[in-house]
Scaffold this active site. Structure first.
Site, PDB file in Angstrom:
ATOM      1  CG  PHE A 164      43.027  49.827  21.704  1.00  0.00           C
ATOM      2  CD1 PHE A 164      41.899  50.364  22.308  1.00  0.00           C
ATOM      3  CD2 PHE A 164      43.928  49.664  22.419  1.00  0.00           C
ATOM      4  CE1 PHE A 164      41.811  50.880  23.672  1.00  0.00           C
ATOM      5  CE2 PHE A 164      43.903  49.989  23.914  1.00  0.00           C
ATOM      6  CZ  PHE A 164      42.927  50.248  24.496  1.00  0.00           C
ATOM      7  CG  PHE A 165      47.687  50.125  20.205  1.00  0.00           C
ATOM      8  CD1 PHE A 165      47.300  51.117  21.248  1.00  0.00           C
ATOM      9  CD2 PHE A 165      48.429  49.031  20.600  1.00  0.00           C
ATOM     10  CE1 PHE A 165      47.213  50.408  22.626  1.00  0.00           C
ATOM     11  CE2 PHE A 165      48.549  48.702  21.820  1.00  0.00           C
ATOM     12  CZ  PHE A 165      48.015  49.265  22.696  1.00  0.00           C
ATOM     13  NE  ARG A 197      48.981  44.602  30.029  1.00  0.00           N
ATOM     14  CZ  ARG A 197      48.124  45.481  30.098  1.00  0.00           C
ATOM     15  NH1 ARG A 197      46.802  45.763  28.914  1.00  0.00           N
ATOM     16  NH2 ARG A 197      48.119  46.593  30.946  1.00  0.00           N
ATOM     17  CD  GLU A 257      43.613  48.143  35.661  1.00  0.00           C
ATOM     18  OE1 GLU A 257      43.518  48.243  34.494  1.00  0.00           O
ATOM     19  OE2 GLU A 257      44.776  48.135  36.350  1.00  0.00           O
ATOM     20  N   GLY A 275      62.172  54.843  21.227  1.00  0.00           N
ATOM     21  CA  GLY A 275      62.561  54.332  19.828  1.00  0.00           C
ATOM     22  C   GLY A 275      61.477  54.005  19.006  1.00  0.00           C
ATOM     23  CD  GLU A 310      38.075  49.880  29.551  1.00  0.00           C
ATOM     24  OE1 GLU A 310      39.208  49.651  29.870  1.00  0.00           O
ATOM     25  OE2 GLU A 310      37.551  51.088  29.571  1.00  0.00           O
ATOM     26  CD  GLU A 369      40.427  46.456  32.174  1.00  0.00           C
ATOM     27  OE1 GLU A 369      41.180  47.499  31.922  1.00  0.00           O
ATOM     28  OE2 GLU A 369      39.755  46.901  32.998  1.00  0.00           O
TER      29      GLU A 369
END
Length: 372
Positions: free
Chosen positions: A192-193, A243, A281, A300, A327, A329
């Protein structure tokens, strides 16, 4: 050797060269078409599908003499989307016919619409598709075509974010062609990332180049963040959700209070994404968006770029919300008086940086918004 007829995005020579990993000048390419077939746009997708339709003709290119490695590359690029090679006879534009193979989608896989136009696609999606293909092909031999296909949406989101970053104003004090030297670029992780690494040098303030350093970045894409604000109530709406990133990092409070937020889809503006996410949402219709900031939240370590808004709306008209089950959620919301929001900022209750940023912006502009 294989003779292949391509009718869709692979007619774009830069994309074909990228997938094959070699110059198109060495290819045997002949304009051709497939009678009684057409290339039609796939609904909600930036690519076409070929279908048998009497009286139509699907324009394309006949690629003769493709090597086994060529076909392995093409099968990797196309194979994750349930395409199957089938033999056909194509008509050459210059006259005559020739046998070839074609990638056909599985029947019923896609819903198609109007006839697909290569020129329109090149203008709207060509650059994004090239950037996405770079990431896709970097994982050939490391992931299966099906595994890459599962990650294709976030790949395209990252590609769109990269193009948007390229289009933002440059730095007048630095020439990137001489002030940054890349020695190696490695795509280390894809899901996903994504994680990418570079061995690079940068120009120091004394004019010299730095030693070669290795640095990595978590690539997400662009996101729209919107803090809903009801001027009449002088209140905001916050959402809370689990999260995983903060939990993995060791945080003992991984359920986070946040503004509404979500990734920006390719072809979508930040404002459109903010309004869509507010409905998904929180069940809210945004009447007006006020721009707060356009920022990297952690320059960074992360390449994520945020478009932060305050959204003016009416909390009496909440309808639905809670996020998308597709998703993963699970979201609850809370209406909070403005003073309680600012007290939470002062008490360092909130751990979400975009929320604090939006709240501080609201503290500066609240009177103007209420008067308006």
């Amino acid at each position: 050797m294989v003779d292949l007829f391509v009718y869709g995005t692979l007619r774009h020579m830069p994309l074909l060269e990228l997938v094959l990993g070699r110059s198109g000048a060495a290819l045997d390419v002949t304009p051709a078409h497939l009678p009684d077939h057409g290339a039609f746009a796939v609904v909600d997708q930036p690519f076409p599908a070929i279908e048998a339709r009497v009286g139509h003709r699907a324009p394309g290119l006949l690629l003769r003499g493709l090597t086994p490695d060529d076909m392995a590359a093409l099968n990797f690029y196309e194979g994750g989307f349930d395409y199957t090679l089938r033999p056909v006879t194509v008509a050459l534009d210059a006259g005559g016919s020739a046998p070839a193979e074609v990638y056909f989608p599985e029947p019923g896989l896609w819903q198609t619409g109007a006839a697909w136009d290569l020129g329109d696609w090149q203008q709207k999606w060509g650059a994004l598709s090239l950037r996405a293909a770079e990431e896709v092909m970097a994982y050939r031999g490391r992931l299966t075509a099906a595994e890459v296909a599962e990650r294709f949406r976030p790949i395209r989101i990252r590609a769109a974010a990269w193009l948007a970053a390229q289009n933002r104003p440059g730095d007048p004090d630095h020439d990137l062609t001489r002030d940054v030297v890349v020695h190696q670029h490695k795509r280390a992780y894809l899901n996903f990332f994504a994680m990418e690494e570079m061995d690079l040098q940068f120009r120091r303030y004394d004019g010299s180049l730095s030693p070669v350093i290795n640095r990595g970045v978590a690539l997400v894409g662009q996101a729209a963040v919107v803090l809903p604000y009801d001027r009449r109530r002088d209140a905001v709406l916050l959402i809370e959700q689990f999260r995983a990133a903060t939990y993995i990092a060791g945080n003992q409070r991984p359920w986070m209070w946040e503004p509404v937020a979500g990734l920006i889809d390719p072809g979508e503006t930040p404002e459109q994404a903010a309004r869509r996410e507010a409905m998904e949402e929180a069940g809210l219709t945004i009447d007006q968006l006020e721009t707060v900031a356009q920022v990297y939240p952690s320059s960074g370590a992360s390449g994520e770029f945020l478009h932060i808004f305050v959204g003016l709306c009416d909390f009496d008209e909440i309808a639905g919300g809670g996020g998308l089950e597709s998703e993963g959620e699970d979201i609850r919301s809370q209406i909070l008086p403005y003073e309680a929001l600012i007290q939470g900022v002062d008490d360092q209750t909130y751990q979400d940086m975009p929320l604090v940023t939006a709240a501080l912006w609201l503290s500066r502009h609240r009177e103007r918004l209420r008067q308006g």
